[in-house]
Design an enzyme around this catalytic site. Structure first.
Site, mmCIF file in Angstrom:
data_model
loop_
_atom_site.group_PDB
_atom_site.id
_atom_site.type_symbol
_atom_site.label_atom_id
_atom_site.label_comp_id
_atom_site.label_asym_id
_atom_site.label_seq_id
_atom_site.Cartn_x
_atom_site.Cartn_y
_atom_site.Cartn_z
ATOM 1 N N PRO A 75 -3.470 1.454 -5.451
ATOM 2 C CA PRO A 75 -2.689 2.667 -5.637
ATOM 3 C C PRO A 75 -2.200 2.890 -7.060
ATOM 4 O O PRO A 75 -1.787 1.955 -7.749
ATOM 5 C CB PRO A 75 -1.500 2.486 -4.682
ATOM 6 N N ASN A 76 -2.255 4.169 -7.436
ATOM 7 C CA ASN A 76 -1.773 4.683 -8.719
ATOM 8 C C ASN A 76 -2.699 4.400 -9.897
ATOM 9 O O ASN A 76 -2.478 4.915 -10.992
ATOM 10 C CB ASN A 76 -0.345 4.190 -9.030
ATOM 11 N N ARG A 97 -0.575 8.036 -17.844
ATOM 12 C CA ARG A 97 0.862 7.745 -17.816
ATOM 13 C C ARG A 97 1.070 6.295 -18.268
ATOM 14 O O ARG A 97 0.176 5.472 -18.133
ATOM 15 C CB ARG A 97 1.426 7.853 -16.382
ATOM 16 N N TYR A 154 -0.187 0.121 -19.653
ATOM 17 C CA TYR A 154 -1.554 0.047 -19.129
ATOM 18 C C TYR A 154 -2.628 0.518 -20.108
ATOM 19 O O TYR A 154 -3.815 0.472 -19.779
ATOM 20 C CB TYR A 154 -1.644 0.841 -17.817
ATOM 21 N N ASN A 158 -8.517 -5.076 -8.449
ATOM 22 C CA ASN A 158 -7.146 -4.923 -8.934
ATOM 23 C C ASN A 158 -6.405 -4.215 -7.800
ATOM 24 O O ASN A 158 -6.464 -2.995 -7.686
ATOM 25 C CB ASN A 158 -7.087 -4.089 -10.216
ATOM 26 N N ALA A 180 -0.156 -2.497 -6.608
ATOM 27 C CA ALA A 180 1.058 -2.964 -5.919
ATOM 28 C C ALA A 180 0.745 -3.705 -4.620
ATOM 29 O O ALA A 180 1.548 -4.544 -4.172
ATOM 30 C CB ALA A 180 1.972 -1.778 -5.648
ATOM 31 N N GLU A 224 -9.821 -11.433 -9.216
ATOM 32 C CA GLU A 224 -8.635 -10.557 -9.223
ATOM 33 C C GLU A 224 -8.298 -10.207 -10.671
ATOM 34 O O GLU A 224 -8.246 -11.100 -11.527
ATOM 35 C CB GLU A 224 -7.478 -11.322 -8.562
ATOM 36 N N HIS A 281 -5.599 -8.037 -13.255
ATOM 37 C CA HIS A 281 -4.405 -7.233 -13.537
ATOM 38 C C HIS A 281 -4.425 -6.848 -15.008
ATOM 39 O O HIS A 281 -4.622 -7.704 -15.875
ATOM 40 C CB HIS A 281 -3.125 -7.998 -13.203
ATOM 41 N N ARG A 314 6.549 -9.815 -16.192
ATOM 42 C CA ARG A 314 7.240 -8.652 -15.636
ATOM 43 C C ARG A 314 8.213 -9.097 -14.533
ATOM 44 O O ARG A 314 8.564 -10.267 -14.436
ATOM 45 C CB ARG A 314 6.193 -7.645 -15.152
HETATM 46 O O1 CA2 Z 1 -1.231 -4.902 -14.144
HETATM 47 C C1 CA2 Z 1 -1.858 -4.460 -13.184
HETATM 48 O O2 CA2 Z 1 -3.053 -4.188 -13.241
HETATM 49 C C2 CA2 Z 1 -1.124 -4.158 -11.876
HETATM 50 O O3 CA2 Z 1 -1.992 -4.501 -10.801
HETATM 51 C C3 CA2 Z 1 -0.850 -2.683 -11.890
HETATM 52 C C4 CA2 Z 1 -0.009 -2.211 -10.693
HETATM 53 C C5 CA2 Z 1 1.235 -3.073 -10.536
HETATM 54 O O4 CA2 Z 1 1.915 -2.699 -9.348
HETATM 55 C C6 CA2 Z 1 0.890 -4.547 -10.475
HETATM 56 O O5 CA2 Z 1 2.091 -5.289 -10.358
HETATM 57 C C7 CA2 Z 1 0.147 -4.968 -11.718
HETATM 58 C C8 CA2 Z 1 0.421 -0.757 -10.878
HETATM 59 C C9 CA2 Z 1 -0.721 0.184 -11.064
HETATM 60 C C10 CA2 Z 1 -0.172 1.510 -11.476
HETATM 61 O O6 CA2 Z 1 -1.051 2.043 -12.436
HETATM 62 C C11 CA2 Z 1 -0.588 3.040 -13.237
HETATM 63 C C12 CA2 Z 1 -1.346 3.327 -14.332
HETATM 64 C C13 CA2 Z 1 -0.935 4.286 -15.200
HETATM 65 C C14 CA2 Z 1 0.227 4.977 -14.947
HETATM 66 C C15 CA2 Z 1 0.986 4.713 -13.845
HETATM 67 C C16 CA2 Z 1 0.568 3.730 -12.979
#
Ligand code: CA2
Length: 145
Positions: free
Chosen positions: A11-12, A19, A24, A75, A78, A99, A101, A108
């Site tokens: 997700p996201n 964003r 990221y 990946n 969340a 996996e 990230h 974090r």
């Molecule tokens: O660091 C990573 O790749 C995560 O898997 C990213 C997840 C986070 O919940 C994990 O703890 C670590 C969040 C992905 C959200 O991606 C976005 C990308 C751009 C803008 C907003 C959200």
């Protein structure tokens, strides 16, 4: 025919590059898909990029991977920290699972320090930005050789 590697994103991650670039980076998921496809061709592999904001859709794609993929790079976003269901689906997949990230989850919040998926993953990459996907692909090629 080249072995297919499923690159699954939770997700996201459709917002990647749009964003929070301070966490990221600036590359979009489409940029990552294009770079991974090019690297895969060099490695004699084929990639399929998949992203969903829905846990069940990710689980369904993992189930299909039992029939149509040699390895999974995931990946889970969340869901990493919450989903026993994704862990169970990955446990039913026989090939290598890596996996990824983008951020260094260990730097974090503490709730990001635990990963259910790591209980299945054959390797974990965190904090290398989107380059982590390409590093995982190179490792995948070794594991499948
Ligand atoms: O660091 C990573 O790749 C995560 O898997 C990213 C997840 C986070 O919940 C994990 O703890 C670590 C969040 C992905 C959200 O991606 C976005 C990308 C751009 C803008 C907003 C959200």
């Amino acid at each position: 025919m080249a072995a297919r590697i499923c690159i699954l994103n939770g997700p996201n991650l459709n917002l990647l590059g749009k964003r929070q670039p301070e966490i990221y980076g600036h590359d979009t998921l489409e940029d990552v898909a294009r770079d991974c496809a090019a690297l895969a061709a060099e490695l004699g592999l084929e990639t399929e990029m998949f992203q969903s904001n829905h846990e069940g859709e990710i689980i369904d794609r993992i189930h299909r991977a039992r029939e149509d993929a040699a390895g999974i790079i995931i990946n889970p976003a969340a869901y990493t920290h919450t989903s026993v269901a994704i862990l169970d689906a990955l446990n039913a997949f026989e090939g290598p699972v890596l996996e990824v990230h983008i951020s260094n989850v260990h730097k974090r919040e503490s709730f990001r320090h635990h990963s259910y998926v790591s209980l299945r993953a054959d390797g974990v990459i965190a904090g290398f930005g989107v380059q982590g996907y390409e590093l995982a692909l190179r490792r995948m090629a070794r594991l499948l050789a």
